[in-house]
Design a protein around this motif. Structure first.
Motif, PDB file in Angstrom:
ATOM      1  N   PRO B  44       0.839  -1.212   0.000  1.00 25.70           N
ATOM      2  CA  PRO B  44       0.000   0.000   0.000  1.00 25.70           C
ATOM      3  C   PRO B  44       0.871   1.259   0.000  1.00 25.70           C
ATOM      4  N   GLN B  45       0.396   2.271  -0.701  1.00 24.79           N
ATOM      5  CA  GLN B  45       1.106   3.545  -0.771  1.00 24.79           C
ATOM      6  C   GLN B  45       0.180   4.660  -0.313  1.00 24.79           C
ATOM      7  N   LEU B  46       0.652   5.486   0.597  1.00 28.84           N
ATOM      8  CA  LEU B  46      -0.156   6.600   1.098  1.00 28.84           C
ATOM      9  C   LEU B  46      -0.440   7.583  -0.029  1.00 28.84           C
ATOM     10  N   ILE B  47      -1.720   7.958  -0.187  1.00 28.92           N
ATOM     11  CA  ILE B  47      -2.065   8.943  -1.206  1.00 28.92           C
ATOM     12  C   ILE B  47      -2.544  10.254  -0.598  1.00 28.92           C
ATOM     13  N   ILE B  48      -3.151  10.203   0.552  1.00 31.18           N
ATOM     14  CA  ILE B  48      -3.604  11.416   1.233  1.00 31.18           C
ATOM     15  C   ILE B  48      -3.983  11.045   2.660  1.00 31.18           C
ATOM     16  N   ARG B  61      -6.347  15.894  -7.943  1.00 31.11           N
ATOM     17  CA  ARG B  61      -7.629  15.243  -8.234  1.00 31.11           C
ATOM     18  C   ARG B  61      -8.198  14.468  -7.055  1.00 31.11           C
ATOM     19  N   ILE B  62      -7.484  14.460  -5.960  1.00 33.13           N
ATOM     20  CA  ILE B  62      -7.895  13.669  -4.802  1.00 33.13           C
ATOM     21  C   ILE B  62      -8.294  14.591  -3.660  1.00 33.13           C
ATOM     22  N   ALA B  63      -9.388  14.239  -2.980  1.00 27.77           N
ATOM     23  CA  ALA B  63      -9.819  14.993  -1.808  1.00 27.77           C
ATOM     24  C   ALA B  63     -10.346  14.023  -0.761  1.00 27.77           C
TER      25      ALA B  63
END
Lengths: 114, 111
Positions: B44-48, B61-63
């Motif tokens: 897994p990779q942290l995205i936010i 594009r991520i919220a």
């Protein structure tokens, strides 16, 4: 920075055999975690180290699983003897600090127990 | 202990559409809520991530939105692209406790 390194990538063993996994965290990360991820599920914590001390091993099946982080850097996770239900991906992660800090995961070791 | 429920388990969208994944948590003291993306064969990779003193956070594009009263938080991806296809995990923790993960959402973005 180099990521979390894990080996081996894959391992196939028969039930009742033993197996060991190795993890090298990101340099400078004091906290190290081992997670078990069964297919189709989220990672489940097995053990957490802060430097070379155990912080949380409440979900580690201690009759068959053991882990160590002797010098506060590399870590090994061992299963002895393995059961069929141990088939999973074993993920190692590290973080800079212990509190609410992003985890950096390795690519895991996929274990198949036959 | 903490319990994190995530839904839907699978989500199929057309490229360019928006995708929303929702999670609820049980421990009202939880104060850290990260989202991870896991591609096949990778960790897994942290995205936010979001902390409890913030209601919303955006990164291109991520919220992520957080409703502490209702104990739920959501991931929003706009203008989805095929490379967004992956399994997404929400998680929650408080203080020195370790992360509790949801069961994951498989997102498929069709060209």
């Amino acid at each position: 920075e180099a990521g979390v390194a894990q080996s081996p990538r894959y391992k196939i063993i028969e039930k009742r055999q033993s197996v060991a996994f190795w993890c090298n965290p990101i340099s400078g990360h004091a906290t190290l975690y081992w997670y078990q991820q069964i297919l189709g599920q989220g990672p489940k914590l097995l053990i957490q180290f802060q430097n070379n001390g155990v912080v949380d091993d409440s979900q580690l099946p201690k009759d068959r699983f053991s882990a160590e982080r002797l010098k506060g850097v590399d870590s090994t996770l061992k299963i002895q003897p393995a059961k069929l239900e141990d088939s999973a991906v074993y993920l190692c992660a590290s973080s800079l600090v212990q509190t609410n800090s992003p985890l950096h995961f390795g690519n895991g070791t996929r274990l198949t127990v036959t | 202990g903490e319990n994190v429920e995530q839904h839907p388990s699978t989500l199929s969208v057309q490229e360019g559409d928006s995708a929303v994944i929702k999670c609820t948590y049980s421990d009202s003291a939880s104060n850290y809520f990260p989202w991870y993306k896991q591609e096949l064969g990778k960790g897994p990779q942290l995205i936010i991530d979001i902390r409890s003193n913030v209601g919303e956070k955006k990164d291109q594009r991520i919220a992520v939105t957080l409703n502490k009263t209702a104990k739920h938080f959501s991931l929003h991806i706009t203008e989805t692209q095929p490379e967004d296809s992956a399994v997404y995990f929400c998680a929650a923790s408080r203080g020195y406790s370790t992360l509790t993960f949801g069961k994951g959402t498989m997102l498929l973005v069709s060209p």
